[in-house]
Motif scaffolding. Structure first.
Motif, PDB file in Angstrom:
ATOM      1  N   ALA A 111       1.404  -1.051  -0.446  1.00  0.00           N
ATOM      2  CA  ALA A 111       0.106   0.057  -0.088  1.00  0.00           C
ATOM      3  C   ALA A 111       0.486   1.467  -0.142  1.00  0.00           C
ATOM      4  N   VAL A 112       1.835   1.207   0.778  1.00  0.00           N
ATOM      5  CA  VAL A 112       3.136   2.465   0.777  1.00  0.00           C
ATOM      6  C   VAL A 112       3.395   2.577  -0.075  1.00  0.00           C
ATOM      7  N   ARG A 113       3.589   1.455  -1.595  1.00  0.00           N
ATOM      8  CA  ARG A 113       4.455   1.563  -1.823  1.00  0.00           C
ATOM      9  C   ARG A 113       3.998   1.809  -3.109  1.00  0.00           C
ATOM     10  N   GLY A 114       2.460   1.655  -3.238  1.00  0.00           N
ATOM     11  CA  GLY A 114       1.991   1.452  -4.440  1.00  0.00           C
ATOM     12  C   GLY A 114       1.875   3.244  -4.614  1.00  0.00           C
ATOM     13  N   ALA A 115       1.626   3.230  -3.020  1.00  0.00           N
ATOM     14  CA  ALA A 115       1.236   5.074  -3.651  1.00  0.00           C
ATOM     15  C   ALA A 115       2.790   6.198  -3.785  1.00  0.00           C
ATOM     16  N   GLY A 116       3.359   5.107  -3.722  1.00  0.00           N
ATOM     17  CA  GLY A 116       5.449   6.118  -4.123  1.00  0.00           C
ATOM     18  C   GLY A 116       5.940   7.051  -3.032  1.00  0.00           C
ATOM     19  N   GLY A 117       5.133   6.388  -1.572  1.00  0.00           N
ATOM     20  CA  GLY A 117       6.264   6.259  -0.611  1.00  0.00           C
ATOM     21  C   GLY A 117       7.351   5.499  -0.376  1.00  0.00           C
ATOM     22  N   ARG A 118       8.337   5.415   1.195  1.00  0.00           N
ATOM     23  CA  ARG A 118       9.237   4.314   1.032  1.00  0.00           C
ATOM     24  C   ARG A 118       8.786   3.745   2.037  1.00  0.00           C
ATOM     25  N   VAL A 119       9.710   2.415   2.969  1.00  0.00           N
ATOM     26  CA  VAL A 119       9.270   2.122   3.643  1.00  0.00           C
ATOM     27  C   VAL A 119      10.161   1.625   4.188  1.00  0.00           C
ATOM     28  N   ILE A 120      10.642   2.633   5.683  1.00  0.00           N
ATOM     29  CA  ILE A 120      11.499   2.204   5.772  1.00  0.00           C
ATOM     30  C   ILE A 120      11.540   0.995   7.732  1.00  0.00           C
ATOM     31  N   VAL A 121      12.151   0.117   8.228  1.00  0.00           N
ATOM     32  CA  VAL A 121      11.938  -0.060   9.014  1.00  0.00           C
ATOM     33  C   VAL A 121      12.810  -0.031  10.042  1.00  0.00           C
TER      34      VAL A 121
END
Length: 205
Positions: free
Chosen positions: A91-101
Protein backbone atom coordinates in the motif's frame (compact mmCIF):
# COMPACT_ATOMS: atom_id res chain seq x y z
CA UNK A 1 4.68 11.06 -1.01
CA UNK A 2 7.01 10.42 1.88
CA UNK A 3 8.05 7.44 4.00
CA UNK A 4 6.24 5.22 6.48
CA UNK A 5 8.21 3.49 9.21
CA UNK A 6 7.45 0.04 10.55
CA UNK A 7 8.65 -1.85 13.60
CA UNK A 8 9.77 -5.41 12.84
CA UNK A 9 9.12 -7.95 15.61
CA UNK A 10 5.39 -8.67 15.94
CA UNK A 11 4.55 -5.83 13.56
CA UNK A 12 5.88 -7.02 10.19
CA UNK A 13 7.43 -10.30 11.35
CA UNK A 14 6.25 -13.01 13.71
CA UNK A 15 9.57 -13.79 15.36
CA UNK A 16 8.25 -15.64 18.41
CA UNK A 17 9.16 -19.17 17.31
CA UNK A 18 12.66 -18.16 16.28
CA UNK A 19 13.37 -16.12 19.39
CA UNK A 20 12.04 -18.89 21.63
CA UNK A 21 14.31 -21.39 19.88
CA UNK A 22 17.33 -19.15 20.44
CA UNK A 23 16.53 -18.74 24.13
CA UNK A 24 16.05 -22.50 24.47
CA UNK A 25 19.48 -23.07 22.95
CA UNK A 26 20.94 -20.37 25.17
CA UNK A 27 19.43 -22.10 28.20
CA UNK A 28 21.25 -25.31 27.29
CA UNK A 29 24.57 -23.60 26.69
CA UNK A 30 24.48 -21.39 29.78
CA UNK A 31 22.58 -23.68 32.13
CA UNK A 32 20.03 -20.95 32.80
CA UNK A 33 16.28 -21.82 32.91
CA UNK A 34 14.98 -19.16 30.53
CA UNK A 35 11.21 -19.28 30.14
CA UNK A 36 11.10 -18.74 26.40
CA UNK A 37 7.30 -18.89 26.29
CA UNK A 38 7.02 -15.99 28.73
CA UNK A 39 9.78 -14.04 27.00
CA UNK A 40 8.12 -14.05 23.60
CA UNK A 41 4.90 -12.72 25.09
CA UNK A 42 6.65 -9.46 25.97
CA UNK A 43 8.86 -8.79 22.97
CA UNK A 44 9.89 -5.20 22.37
CA UNK A 45 12.60 -4.03 24.79
CA UNK A 46 16.29 -4.56 23.95
CA UNK A 47 17.85 -8.00 24.34
CA UNK A 48 20.00 -6.89 27.25
CA UNK A 49 16.92 -5.70 29.13
CA UNK A 50 15.34 -9.15 28.89
CA UNK A 51 18.55 -10.98 29.79
CA UNK A 52 18.86 -8.82 32.90
CA UNK A 53 15.70 -10.53 34.19
CA UNK A 54 17.58 -13.84 34.29
CA UNK A 55 21.27 -13.10 34.77
CA UNK A 56 23.53 -11.05 37.05
CA UNK A 57 24.54 -7.76 35.38
CA UNK A 58 28.11 -8.87 34.78
CA UNK A 59 26.95 -11.90 32.78
CA UNK A 60 24.56 -10.07 30.47
CA UNK A 61 27.06 -8.80 27.84
CA UNK A 62 28.55 -12.25 27.17
CA UNK A 63 25.10 -13.84 27.04
CA UNK A 64 23.94 -11.19 24.58
CA UNK A 65 26.96 -11.86 22.38
CA UNK A 66 26.22 -15.59 22.40
CA UNK A 67 22.55 -14.98 21.64
CA UNK A 68 23.47 -12.86 18.63
CA UNK A 69 26.01 -15.43 17.50
CA UNK A 70 23.44 -18.22 17.25
CA UNK A 71 20.44 -16.13 16.17
CA UNK A 72 21.07 -16.10 12.38
CA UNK A 73 21.12 -19.90 12.11
CA UNK A 74 18.43 -20.78 14.65
CA UNK A 75 16.10 -17.79 14.78
CA UNK A 76 15.96 -16.10 11.39
CA UNK A 77 15.09 -19.14 9.23
CA UNK A 78 11.83 -19.84 11.09
CA UNK A 79 10.46 -16.29 11.15
CA UNK A 80 7.18 -15.74 9.32
CA UNK A 81 5.41 -12.64 8.05
CA UNK A 82 2.57 -11.18 10.09
CA UNK A 83 -0.86 -11.24 8.49
CA UNK A 84 -1.20 -8.20 6.25
CA UNK A 85 2.53 -7.38 6.19
CA UNK A 86 3.01 -7.66 2.44
CA UNK A 87 -0.21 -5.80 1.75
CA UNK A 88 0.73 -2.98 4.14
CA UNK A 89 4.11 -2.54 2.48
CA UNK A 90 2.46 -2.74 -0.93
CA UNK A 91 0.00 0.00 0.00
CA UNK A 92 2.80 2.41 0.88
CA UNK A 93 4.95 1.56 -2.11
CA UNK A 94 1.94 1.64 -4.42
CA UNK A 95 1.36 5.23 -3.36
CA UNK A 96 4.94 6.12 -4.23
CA UNK A 97 6.19 6.02 -0.65
CA UNK A 98 9.27 4.51 0.92
CA UNK A 99 9.13 1.82 3.61
CA UNK A 100 11.56 2.14 6.50
CA UNK A 101 12.05 -0.58 9.12
CA UNK A 102 13.21 0.85 12.45
CA UNK A 103 13.69 -1.82 15.10
CA UNK A 104 15.33 -2.75 18.34
CA UNK A 105 16.74 -5.87 16.68
CA UNK A 106 20.36 -5.52 15.60
CA UNK A 107 20.78 -4.47 11.99
CA UNK A 108 22.29 -7.76 10.78
CA UNK A 109 19.43 -9.90 12.06
CA UNK A 110 16.84 -7.32 11.06
CA UNK A 111 18.15 -7.35 7.50
CA UNK A 112 18.31 -11.14 7.59
CA UNK A 113 14.68 -11.31 8.69
CA UNK A 114 13.57 -8.85 6.01
CA UNK A 115 15.42 -10.84 3.35
CA UNK A 116 14.19 -14.28 4.39
CA UNK A 117 10.61 -13.00 4.37
CA UNK A 118 11.01 -11.12 1.11
CA UNK A 119 9.76 -7.83 2.55
CA UNK A 120 10.21 -5.04 -0.02
CA UNK A 121 11.58 -2.34 2.25
CA UNK A 122 13.88 0.55 1.35
CA UNK A 123 15.89 1.01 4.55
CA UNK A 124 16.56 -0.93 7.76
CA UNK A 125 17.75 0.73 10.96
CA UNK A 126 18.49 -1.54 13.91
CA UNK A 127 19.44 -1.45 17.60
CA UNK A 128 17.15 1.44 18.55
CA UNK A 129 14.23 1.37 20.99
CA UNK A 130 11.53 3.76 22.10
CA UNK A 131 12.24 7.45 21.62
CA UNK A 132 15.70 6.59 20.27
CA UNK A 133 13.95 5.52 17.05
CA UNK A 134 12.84 9.10 16.53
CA UNK A 135 16.02 10.35 14.89
CA UNK A 136 15.88 7.62 12.24
CA UNK A 137 12.22 8.32 11.53
CA UNK A 138 12.92 12.04 11.20
CA UNK A 139 15.99 11.44 9.03
CA UNK A 140 13.95 9.47 6.51
CA UNK A 141 10.99 11.82 6.68
CA UNK A 142 8.57 9.21 8.00
CA UNK A 143 5.04 10.60 8.16
CA UNK A 144 3.81 7.65 10.24
CA UNK A 145 5.35 4.90 12.33
CA UNK A 146 3.63 1.55 12.78
CA UNK A 147 4.40 -0.62 15.81
CA UNK A 148 2.94 -2.99 18.38
CA UNK A 149 4.52 -1.66 21.58
CA UNK A 150 3.82 1.40 23.72
CA UNK A 151 7.47 2.34 23.17
CA UNK A 152 6.63 2.62 19.46
CA UNK A 153 4.20 5.39 20.35
CA UNK A 154 7.13 7.20 21.99
CA UNK A 155 9.17 6.56 18.85
CA UNK A 156 6.55 8.14 16.61
CA UNK A 157 6.28 11.16 18.89
CA UNK A 158 10.04 11.62 18.95
CA UNK A 159 10.21 11.41 15.16
CA UNK A 160 7.33 13.78 14.53
CA UNK A 161 5.27 10.99 12.97
CA UNK A 162 1.71 9.80 13.37
CA UNK A 163 1.61 6.85 15.76
CA UNK A 164 -0.12 3.84 14.20
CA UNK A 165 -0.35 0.76 16.42
CA UNK A 166 -1.33 -2.86 15.88
CA UNK A 167 -2.52 -5.10 18.69
CA UNK A 168 -0.37 -8.05 17.64
CA UNK A 169 2.20 -7.68 20.40
CA UNK A 170 1.87 -7.47 24.18
CA UNK A 171 -0.83 -4.76 24.24
CA UNK A 172 -4.52 -4.68 23.38
CA UNK A 173 -6.17 -2.07 21.19
CA UNK A 174 -7.55 -0.40 24.31
CA UNK A 175 -4.19 -0.30 26.05
CA UNK A 176 -2.49 1.17 22.99
CA UNK A 177 -5.21 3.80 22.72
CA UNK A 178 -4.87 4.62 26.42
CA UNK A 179 -1.14 5.12 25.92
CA UNK A 180 -1.84 7.80 23.35
CA UNK A 181 -1.62 6.12 19.96
CA UNK A 182 -3.10 8.22 17.18
CA UNK A 183 -4.43 5.15 15.37
CA UNK A 184 -5.12 1.68 16.76
CA UNK A 185 -5.62 -1.32 14.47
CA UNK A 186 -6.29 -4.93 15.32
CA UNK A 187 -3.53 -6.06 12.96
CA UNK A 188 -1.87 -5.12 9.69
CA UNK A 189 -4.71 -6.51 7.63
CA UNK A 190 -6.52 -3.28 8.54
CA UNK A 191 -3.64 -1.02 7.51
CA UNK A 192 -4.22 -0.67 3.76
CA UNK A 193 -7.79 0.55 4.16
CA UNK A 194 -6.79 2.98 6.90
CA UNK A 195 -3.85 4.21 4.84
CA UNK A 196 -5.99 4.84 1.77
CA UNK A 197 -8.41 6.93 3.81
CA UNK A 198 -5.61 8.80 5.54
CA UNK A 199 -4.00 9.73 2.24
CA UNK A 200 -7.40 10.72 0.93
CA UNK A 201 -7.55 13.38 3.62
CA UNK A 202 -4.16 14.79 2.59
CA UNK A 203 -2.50 13.68 5.80
CA UNK A 204 0.68 12.83 3.88
CA UNK A 205 2.58 15.75 2.48
Amino acid sequence: MTAVGFDLDMTLADTRTGIAAVYDELAVRLGVPFDSAAIVERLGPPLETELANWLPPEEVPAAADLYREIYPKIGVPVHTAMAGAYEAIGAVRGAGGRVIVVTGKNARDAVGTVEVLGLAVDEVVGSVFGAAKGSALARFGAAAYVGDHVADIEAARAGGAVSVTVATGPYTVGELRDHGADVTLGDLTEFAAWFAGWRGHDELR
